[in-house]
Each structure stands twice: as structure tokens, then as C-alpha cells.
Design a protein around this motif. Sequence first.
Motif, PDB file in Angstrom:
ATOM      1  N   MET A   1       0.827  -1.194   0.000  1.00 25.26           N
ATOM      2  CA  MET A   1       0.000   0.000   0.000  1.00 25.26           C
ATOM      3  C   MET A   1       0.870   1.257   0.000  1.00 25.26           C
ATOM      4  O   MET A   1       0.582   2.208  -0.712  1.00 25.26           O
ATOM      5  N   ILE A   2       1.921   1.267   0.807  1.00 20.01           N
ATOM      6  CA  ILE A   2       2.796   2.437   0.875  1.00 20.01           C
ATOM      7  C   ILE A   2       3.510   2.663  -0.455  1.00 20.01           C
ATOM      8  O   ILE A   2       3.778   3.801  -0.846  1.00 20.01           O
ATOM      9  N   THR A   3       3.769   1.569  -1.183  1.00 20.12           N
ATOM     10  CA  THR A   3       4.406   1.698  -2.498  1.00 20.12           C
ATOM     11  C   THR A   3       3.495   2.435  -3.470  1.00 20.12           C
ATOM     12  O   THR A   3       3.941   3.293  -4.233  1.00 20.12           O
ATOM     13  N   LEU A   4       2.198   2.120  -3.422  1.00 22.53           N
ATOM     14  CA  LEU A   4       1.250   2.806  -4.298  1.00 22.53           C
ATOM     15  C   LEU A   4       1.148   4.292  -3.960  1.00 22.53           C
ATOM     16  O   LEU A   4       1.049   5.130  -4.856  1.00 22.53           O
ATOM     17  N   VAL A   5       1.193   4.619  -2.686  1.00 21.44           N
ATOM     18  CA  VAL A   5       1.142   6.014  -2.273  1.00 21.44           C
ATOM     19  C   VAL A   5       2.382   6.756  -2.765  1.00 21.44           C
ATOM     20  O   VAL A   5       2.298   7.871  -3.293  1.00 21.44           O
ATOM     21  N   LEU A   6       3.543   6.139  -2.619  1.00 23.21           N
ATOM     22  CA  LEU A   6       4.776   6.767  -3.099  1.00 23.21           C
ATOM     23  C   LEU A   6       4.768   6.945  -4.618  1.00 23.21           C
ATOM     24  O   LEU A   6       5.200   7.984  -5.136  1.00 23.21           O
ATOM     25  N   ILE A   7       4.258   5.960  -5.334  1.00 23.54           N
ATOM     26  CA  ILE A   7       4.155   6.079  -6.789  1.00 23.54           C
ATOM     27  C   ILE A   7       3.183   7.205  -7.153  1.00 23.54           C
ATOM     28  O   ILE A   7       3.436   7.983  -8.085  1.00 23.54           O
ATOM     29  N   GLY A   8       2.096   7.315  -6.422  1.00 22.12           N
ATOM     30  CA  GLY A   8       1.137   8.395  -6.674  1.00 22.12           C
ATOM     31  C   GLY A   8       1.734   9.764  -6.419  1.00 22.12           C
ATOM     32  O   GLY A   8       1.536  10.704  -7.192  1.00 22.12           O
ATOM     33  N   VAL A   9       2.492   9.906  -5.325  1.00 21.43           N
ATOM     34  CA  VAL A   9       3.143  11.178  -5.014  1.00 21.43           C
ATOM     35  C   VAL A   9       4.186  11.513  -6.079  1.00 21.43           C
ATOM     36  O   VAL A   9       4.270  12.654  -6.544  1.00 21.43           O
ATOM     37  N   LEU A  10       4.966  10.521  -6.471  1.00 20.90           N
ATOM     38  CA  LEU A  10       5.965  10.744  -7.512  1.00 20.90           C
ATOM     39  C   LEU A  10       5.305  11.120  -8.837  1.00 20.90           C
ATOM     40  O   LEU A  10       5.766  12.037  -9.529  1.00 20.90           O
ATOM     41  N   GLY A  11       4.207  10.467  -9.175  1.00 17.71           N
ATOM     42  CA  GLY A  11       3.471  10.819 -10.390  1.00 17.71           C
ATOM     43  C   GLY A  11       2.923  12.239 -10.325  1.00 17.71           C
ATOM     44  O   GLY A  11       2.939  12.969 -11.314  1.00 17.71           O
ATOM     45  N   GLY A  12       2.450  12.654  -9.160  1.00 17.89           N
ATOM     46  CA  GLY A  12       1.964  14.028  -8.997  1.00 17.89           C
ATOM     47  C   GLY A  12       3.079  15.045  -9.149  1.00 17.89           C
ATOM     48  O   GLY A  12       2.884  16.108  -9.747  1.00 17.89           O
ATOM     49  N   LEU A  13       4.254  14.739  -8.599  1.00 17.39           N
ATOM     50  CA  LEU A  13       5.391  15.656  -8.745  1.00 17.39           C
ATOM     51  C   LEU A  13       5.827  15.775 -10.197  1.00 17.39           C
ATOM     52  O   LEU A  13       6.127  16.866 -10.687  1.00 17.39           O
ATOM     53  N   ILE A  14       5.859  14.650 -10.895  1.00 19.02           N
ATOM     54  CA  ILE A  14       6.239  14.681 -12.305  1.00 19.02           C
ATOM     55  C   ILE A  14       5.206  15.457 -13.109  1.00 19.02           C
ATOM     56  O   ILE A  14       5.547  16.250 -13.988  1.00 19.02           O
ATOM     57  N   THR A  15       3.936  15.278 -12.801  1.00 18.20           N
ATOM     58  CA  THR A  15       2.882  16.008 -13.495  1.00 18.20           C
ATOM     59  C   THR A  15       2.981  17.501 -13.232  1.00 18.20           C
ATOM     60  O   THR A  15       2.753  18.321 -14.118  1.00 18.20           O
ATOM     61  N   ALA A  16       3.352  17.872 -12.012  1.00 18.96           N
ATOM     62  CA  ALA A  16       3.410  19.286 -11.653  1.00 18.96           C
ATOM     63  C   ALA A  16       4.502  20.036 -12.393  1.00 18.96           C
ATOM     64  O   ALA A  16       4.401  21.235 -12.596  1.00 18.96           O
ATOM     65  N   VAL A  17       5.548  19.347 -12.818  1.00 18.29           N
ATOM     66  CA  VAL A  17       6.627  20.023 -13.533  1.00 18.29           C
ATOM     67  C   VAL A  17       6.639  19.684 -15.024  1.00 18.29           C
ATOM     68  O   VAL A  17       7.589  20.019 -15.711  1.00 18.29           O
ATOM     69  N   SER A  18       5.586  19.066 -15.509  1.00 19.36           N
ATOM     70  CA  SER A  18       5.550  18.735 -16.929  1.00 19.36           C
ATOM     71  C   SER A  18       5.315  19.994 -17.758  1.00 19.36           C
ATOM     72  O   SER A  18       4.748  20.972 -17.268  1.00 19.36           O
ATOM     73  N   PRO A  19       5.743  20.002 -18.996  1.00 22.45           N
ATOM     74  CA  PRO A  19       5.586  21.195 -19.826  1.00 22.45           C
ATOM     75  C   PRO A  19       4.136  21.588 -20.075  1.00 22.45           C
ATOM     76  O   PRO A  19       3.861  22.725 -20.391  1.00 22.45           O
ATOM     77  N   CYS A  20       3.215  20.665 -19.921  1.00 25.53           N
ATOM     78  CA  CYS A  20       1.807  21.006 -20.140  1.00 25.53           C
ATOM     79  C   CYS A  20       1.236  21.802 -18.966  1.00 25.53           C
ATOM     80  O   CYS A  20       0.303  22.579 -19.128  1.00 25.53           O
ATOM     81  N   ILE A  21       1.755  21.598 -17.778  1.00 30.89           N
ATOM     82  CA  ILE A  21       1.225  22.253 -16.588  1.00 30.89           C
ATOM     83  C   ILE A  21       1.899  23.595 -16.347  1.00 30.89           C
ATOM     84  O   ILE A  21       1.267  24.542 -15.876  1.00 30.89           O
TER      85      ILE A  21
END
Length: 144
Positions: A1-21
Motif C-alpha cells: 500500500m505504501i508503495t502505491l502512495v509513493l508512486i502516486g506522489v511521484l506521479g503528482g510531482l512529475i505532473t506538476a513540472v511537466s511542460p503542459c502544466i
Amino acid sequence: MITLVLIGVLGGLITAVSPCILPVLPVVFLAGGTGQGDDAATSAPGAKGAEVGGGGKVATAPAPAAPVRAPRNRRPYAVVAGLVVSFAFFTLLGVTIISALGLPQDILRYVGLALLVLIGLGLILPPVERLMEKPSPGRRRCTA
């Protein structure tokens, strides 16, 4: 479960700095301002304290009202909702037009790729840049 949370947080960070955002962030952050100072939100009308009235009698002031709560600023939510609606609308409109014209679904990808390559060549090669900067033959150049 903690792995999924970490993957979700990492995905959110990557999304926040993507060129589209990144181009949208200033609009969202600047929409968060209220445009009012803090004084308007904390002062309560009628809470001036006791005053001395005529004849030496002390007039008691009305009980201070509860502090005035600042209204919630819903403007950032409206900006985000507007962005979501406009992106969804124009995406669906594009797909509808492409389907109605009977074009292949990948046509936008190929057109976008060709434009990206053309702009890249214009940045690298000055003759291509000059060619792209020329006005089209039917248009007159604005002199103002």
C-alpha cells in the motif's frame, strides 16, 4: 500500500513540472489573490469600546460582534474548473471534427510533429527562420 502512495506522489510531482502544466501555473497562482487587504477581514463594525456621554454618564457600547469572517475566495476553483472545461471541450470538438471529416485519428499527432520540426529548424537555421517570418503573399504587413 505504501508503495502505491509513493508512486502516486511521484506521479503528482512529475505532473506538476511537466511542460503542459507549467504555462497554466501562473494563471492559477495569480487567480488566488483576493485583491483586499487584511484590515477589511478582521475589523468588526460597532466594536469601538465605551464612550463618555453627555452629563458625565458612561454610555456602554454594544457588545462587540463576533469577528467578521472573510468570504471564501472561490476564484482559484473557478479558474481551474474553466481550464478543465475548456481543455475537455476543445479536445472533444477536435475529435468530433476529425471523425466527421473521416481523417485518420493520428492526423493531429503528425501535424503537430511536422510543426514542431519546422519550428525547430527555424530556430537552428536562419534561412528557414526568415522564410517562416515572411508574411503570406495575400496579406499586407501592418505598419502601425
